[in-house]
Structures are given as structure tokens and as C-alpha cells.
Design a protein around this motif. Sequence first.
Motif, mmCIF file in Angstrom:
data_model
loop_
_atom_site.group_PDB
_atom_site.id
_atom_site.type_symbol
_atom_site.label_atom_id
_atom_site.label_comp_id
_atom_site.label_asym_id
_atom_site.label_seq_id
_atom_site.Cartn_x
_atom_site.Cartn_y
_atom_site.Cartn_z
ATOM 1 N N HIS A 183 0.849 -1.196 0.000
ATOM 2 C CA HIS A 183 0.000 0.000 0.000
ATOM 3 C C HIS A 183 0.887 1.249 0.000
ATOM 4 O O HIS A 183 1.749 1.410 0.857
ATOM 5 N N HIS A 184 0.705 2.098 -1.001
ATOM 6 C CA HIS A 184 1.488 3.339 -1.180
ATOM 7 C C HIS A 184 2.991 3.063 -1.229
ATOM 8 O O HIS A 184 3.804 3.876 -0.778
ATOM 9 N N ASN A 189 5.797 6.346 -3.352
ATOM 10 C CA ASN A 189 5.507 7.617 -2.691
ATOM 11 C C ASN A 189 6.441 8.690 -3.228
ATOM 12 O O ASN A 189 7.207 8.455 -4.176
ATOM 13 N N ASP A 243 0.816 6.470 -4.046
ATOM 14 C CA ASP A 243 0.236 7.543 -3.242
ATOM 15 C C ASP A 243 -0.066 8.700 -4.192
ATOM 16 O O ASP A 243 0.826 9.446 -4.594
ATOM 17 N N ASP A 275 1.050 12.177 -3.570
ATOM 18 C CA ASP A 275 2.452 12.447 -3.900
ATOM 19 C C ASP A 275 2.677 12.490 -5.408
ATOM 20 O O ASP A 275 3.501 13.266 -5.897
#
Length: 74
Positions: free
Chosen positions: A12-13, A16, A39, A42
Amino acid sequence: MVLTLPLTDATHHIINRDILLAMKPKACLINFGRGALIDEGDLIPVMQSGHLQAASSMYLRKNHCQKTMSSGQC
């Protein structure tokens, strides 16, 4: 960079701001995995800065995309 990862707690993310800025200038990011790998909070400023040449994802959160589409940058 091409992402083909499953979405898990560990991924998850995973992409970034730090990872995006570590990519070579004018690189391209293609995501075939789930949208939450990146993300988006970002990604958008990095794209707007011109650091990346392009980014493509099969899954983006609608609200982020709509904000940048109006400026022609989604």
C-alpha cells in the motif's frame, strides 16, 4: 517503471514521493496493479513539477483525477 504488484499491507502506497523523486527525470510510471500502490497525493505534485514524463494507472481515485483533469494534467 512498471508495477504489477498485488495490493497488500506491505505494498500500500509503496510508490511515494521519495520513490518518485528517486526515479530518473522524465521517467514513465505504468501501474497494472491496484491504484493504492501509488500515493496519488504524492504523484500529482511530482507530475505537475515535470519530474516524470508520464504516469498511467488502471485505477485512480476519482477525486484526484478530476482535480488535475480540469488543468489538463491528469
